[in-house]
Structure formats: structure tokens, C-alpha cells
Design an enzyme around this catalytic site. Structure first.
Site, short mmCIF file in Angstrom:
data_model
loop_
_atom_site.label_atom_id
_atom_site.label_comp_id
_atom_site.label_asym_id
_atom_site.label_seq_id
_atom_site.Cartn_x
_atom_site.Cartn_y
_atom_site.Cartn_z
N ASP A 280 54.85 44.95 40.65
CA ASP A 280 54.50 45.84 39.54
C ASP A 280 55.02 47.24 39.83
O ASP A 280 54.81 47.77 40.92
CB ASP A 280 52.97 45.86 39.37
CG ASP A 280 52.53 46.89 38.34
OD1 ASP A 280 52.88 46.70 37.15
OD2 ASP A 280 51.84 47.85 38.71
N GLU B 156 58.72 43.18 36.15
CA GLU B 156 58.67 43.45 34.73
C GLU B 156 60.09 43.74 34.25
O GLU B 156 60.86 44.41 34.94
CB GLU B 156 57.86 44.72 34.47
CG GLU B 156 56.50 44.71 35.08
CD GLU B 156 55.93 46.11 35.12
OE1 GLU B 156 55.52 46.58 34.06
OE2 GLU B 156 55.93 46.73 36.19
N CYS C 283 43.13 39.94 32.89
CA CYS C 283 42.43 39.64 34.13
C CYS C 283 43.21 38.55 34.86
O CYS C 283 43.47 37.49 34.30
CB CYS C 283 41.00 39.18 33.84
SG CYS C 283 40.16 38.58 35.32
N CYS D 147 40.50 35.34 35.26
CA CYS D 147 40.06 34.47 34.16
C CYS D 147 41.00 34.54 32.96
O CYS D 147 40.87 33.75 32.03
CB CYS D 147 38.64 34.80 33.74
SG CYS D 147 38.53 36.33 32.76
N CYS E 131 37.25 43.36 35.07
CA CYS E 131 37.24 42.47 33.91
C CYS E 131 35.88 42.55 33.20
O CYS E 131 34.84 42.37 33.83
CB CYS E 131 37.52 41.04 34.35
SG CYS E 131 37.52 39.87 32.99
N CYS F 81 34.58 38.49 33.16
CA CYS F 81 34.08 37.77 34.35
C CYS F 81 33.67 38.69 35.49
O CYS F 81 33.14 38.25 36.50
CB CYS F 81 35.13 36.76 34.85
SG CYS F 81 36.50 37.52 35.72
N ASP G 176 47.04 47.95 39.97
CA ASP G 176 48.44 47.57 40.18
C ASP G 176 48.55 46.18 40.82
O ASP G 176 49.47 45.43 40.51
CB ASP G 176 49.15 48.61 41.06
CG ASP G 176 49.27 49.95 40.35
OD1 ASP G 176 49.17 49.97 39.10
OD2 ASP G 176 49.47 50.97 41.03
#
Ligand SMILES: [Zn+2]
Length: 410
Positions: free
Chosen positions: A196, A287, A354, A357, A373, A376, A383
Site C-alpha cells: 500500500d 494499487e 475490513c 470480515c 471495523c 466485527c 495502511d
């Protein structure tokens, strides 16, 4: 497999050699400007452009004429090469589908360069001792200049294909392109990792590794950047007083040196860090910056613009984000050299999904650095969470593109 590599070396010319190189670069600039003038006039008059072949013939005439005979004091190959470059630059500017800027006239000291396209014209002598055993600097031979001493920052390997001499901020350097045979790397598919590109950290891996300049380097980069901006401001003040003044020229050199300093530090950091990742991983998912830049402009700097970002990170951002593209190209080069691969994936939602989940919500990001999150309760560094999502997105894409694992463009 053929491997092409570039080596950049500092030249240590004598005063006489520097004078010759300057003069030869001046001849190249003259040829460029003269031919550009010719072609521009033809375009304006609605006449067809002269081909490179025509221009090369005209160059021969110039070199033997009384008026432009001084051109023959410089080597012919770089002068022909500049005509080739000009020809290509004009056609690229006229290309309607993807037009580039029309070539401009060159002024003295602006991008001075001499390209020797013929490897037979340039000789590199790495012998470091003379007959009596005294140490000598390695040297390189250029036509009509002779042997010029060079500083080797790393060993040059392979056969020379071409060489380009440039002057930047008053310093001469040569960039040598070489070619050599290397063993075809065996394709590798593991280990894999997600990466990332961030603002708080330059880059973060899905295993939690943070890629960031250490405090000392960061401070040095900041200082250099501040100095660069300061010198640039001084330059614009001097410009107002007189763009042709000696002080303006001197200040321009200071700006160029400050710029070089920033660029060198950044380059060094990018090389070291891309090597570290490129040599330990086989597949790196990142990315796709093109998509990311498109979506980012509509959304602010990041999917959740930082509320708690330190003021200083504005400067960090400009220092570091400028390096992303270069970092990825270095990394890709280092991975493929060892049979690995860099795979670009769609960055959408990677920072607010997330990784545990799969719940997608902007509320998962209470601030720039934290991921929590709301569904969850999974908590992670923002990052690292994003890097894990990138790795997962890469896996998903590979699973749904049969036949060619990893061969996809986001
Ligand atoms: Zn969750």
C-alpha cells in the site's frame, strides 16, 4: 536473455576537455535549433517536412560550408543523433491521437547533452594502474576530446551500446548503456505480498513492514526541500530584477544544485527500499496508480482525508509521493530480473474495507492511521489493513483469470 542496463558516471574533465565538451554540446544545440527553424518554417508555409535523411544531408553541407564550417570541429554522430531526436519529437507533437509538446529552441546551458550512438566511438578503460604500478583513475574516450577521467560509483558490466554526456548544474556526467547476456530467470510465484502506498508511511507491506525513510534521512530530505524552495524564491526575485543578469545565472545554478541534491537523496532511498522488497518477494500486488489518481481527484487526498495529519506531513507528502511511480518501476525491474512480477490491482475501497470480515464503510477509518471495523471490531494499522486488501484483491483477480496467472491489467 539480453539485459540492458544504464550506468551513470561522473566525468572529471580537464579545463581544456571541458571547453571541448562545451563547444561540442554547443554545436549539437546549434544543429537542433537550425533544423527546428527549418522545419517550423516549412510547416508554416504548408510544405512537407524534411525527412531525417534530408536533414542529415543538409548537415553534411553545413559542416563543409564556410558559414557553418565550425560544426565540423565537433563529432558528427551526436549532431546526427540530435536531428533524429528532433525528427521524432516533431512527429510526436503532430500525432493527433496523443500529441506531445512541440519541440522548443534550446538556449545555452539548457539540457546540454552529447549522445554517441555508435559504441565504436566510445572506449572505456577500467585499468586502474599504469605500467609502473601507479594508481590511475578509470577513463573514457570520446572522439575529438580524448581520454577523460571518470569516477566509478559501481562496476560497469556488459558491452557498451551507446553513451550520453550531459552537463547538469555545471557538472559533467556520462550515462552508458550496456547490453549483456544473462540467464533466463526461473519464474517464481511465491512468496507474495500486498503493498500500500501511503502518506503517513511511504509504503506498507501486508506483513506489517513499513517502508519509510528513517528520521535522519527524512530530516535531511526536508532540509534539502526547504533549501530548494528558498533558492527558487530567490531565483524569481532575481528574475524580476533582470533575467539576463549574472546574478540570475548564478542563482539558476544554485537552484539546479539544490534540485539535484533532493533528487539524489530520493533516488537513493527508492533504490535501497525497492531492492529490499524486490529481492525477498516473488509477486508484489500494488494499487494501480492510474486508477488511484483518477478516483483521488474527486475524493480529496485519500478516501478518508486525514483530520489528524500533522502539518509537517504536507512537506513529507510532496517529498515522498513524488517517488511512487519511480519506486514501482524500480521494484518491477528488480522483481522481473529474478523471475518475479509486479501486479497492479484496482485500488478502489482498499482503504475502507475490513481485511478480516470484508465490511466496507468509510466509518471504518476514524482517522488517517487507524482502521477499526464497525461491523466485527477488527483493528489494525490503516495502511497494513489496506495492504492486506490489496493482496486479497490480487488473489481474487488471479483466481478469475484462467490460463495466464498474474497476466492481467487492472
Ligand atoms: Zn470487519
Amino acid at each position: 536473455m539480453k539485459r540492458i542496463q544504464a550506468f551513470k558516471l561522473r566525468l572529471v574533465p580537464t579545463i581544456e576537455q571541458e571547453r571541448l565538451l562545451s563547444r561540442h554540446a554547443g554545436c549539437v544545440r546549434f544543429v537542433w535549433n537550425k533544423a527546428l527553424d527549418l522545419q517550423t518554417r516549412r510547416l508554416e508555409a504548408g510544405m512537407p517536412l524534411l525527412s531525417y535523411g534530408d536533414l542529415a544531408k543538409i548537415l553534411t553541407l553545413w559542416r563543409s560550408s564556410k558559414e557553418y564550417g565550425f560544426l565540423s570541429s565537433g563529432p558528427v554522430h551526436p549532431q546526427q543523433q540530435t536531428l533524429k531526436n528532433l525528427d521524432r519529437a516533431i512527429w510526436e507533437a503532430l500525432d493527433r491521437t496523443n500529441p506531445k509538446r512541440f519541440p522548443r529552441f534550446k538556449r545555452k546551458g539548457e539540457g546540454d547533452s552529447l549522445r554517441y550512438p555508435d559504441p565504436l566511438q566510445v572506449k572505456l578503460d577500467l585499468a586502474t594502474r599504469d605500467a609502473e604500478g601507479r594508481n590511475l583513475l578509470p577513463r573514457i574516450f570520446f572522439p575529438k576530446v580524448g581520454w577523460v577521467k571518470v569516477r566509478l560509483s559501481r562496476p560497469v558490466v556488459g558491452e557498451i551500446r551507446n553513451a550520453t554526456v550531459t552537463r547538469k548544474a555545471g557538472r559533467w556526467a556520462v550515462s552508458i548503456q550496456t547490453e549483456r547476456n544473462v540467464q533466463e530467470p526461473t519464474p517464481r510465484t511465491s512468496p507474495e505480498i500486498g503493498l500500500d502506498l501511503g502518506v503517513v508511511s511511504f509504503a506498507t507491506l501486508s506483513d506489517g513492514t513499513r517502508i519509510h525513510p528513517d528520521e535522519r534521512l527524512l530530516r535531511a530530505m526536508e532540509r534539502a526541500e526547504v533549501r530548494l524552495r528558498w533558492e527558487q524564491r530567490k531565483l524569481s526575485r532575481k528574475y524580476r530584477k533582470g533575467p539576463k543578469s549574472r546574478n540570475f545565472a548564478k542563482q539558476k545554478l544554485r537552484v539546479a544544485r539544490a534540485f539535484e541534491e533532493v533528487a539524489n537523496m530520493r533516488q537513493d532511498f527508492l533504490h535501497k527500499t525497492s531492492t529490499a522488497t524486490g529481492e525477498t518477494q516473488a509477486v508484489v500486488y500494488v494499487e494501480d496508480l492510474k486508477i488511484r489518481n483518477m478516483t483521488r481527484s474527486a475524493r480529496g487526498t485519500r478516501e478518508t482525508p486525514g483530520r489528524n495529519v500533522r502539518q509537517k506531513s504536507g512537506l513529507n507528502r510532496s517529498i515522498l509521493s513524488q517517488g511512487w511511480g519511480t519506486f514501482l518501476s524500480f521494484l518491477e525491474d528488480k522483481l522481473t530480473r529474478r523471475g518475479g512480477r509486479l501486479v497492479r490491482v484496482d485500488p478502489r475501497n482498499t482503504s475502507r474495507t475490513c481485511s478480516d470480515c470484508g465490511h466496507v464503510s468509510a466509518e471504518n477509518r476514524p482517522d488517517q492511521a487507524t482502521f477499526r471495523c464497525v461491523s466485527c471490531g477488527h483493528a489494525d494499522h490503516a495502511d497494513v489493513n489496506a495492504a492486506k486488501n490489496i493482496l486479497r484483491a490480487g488473489h481474487a483477480r488471479r483466481a478469475c483469470s484462467p490460463g495466464q496467472p498474474g497476466e492481467f491489467v487492472a
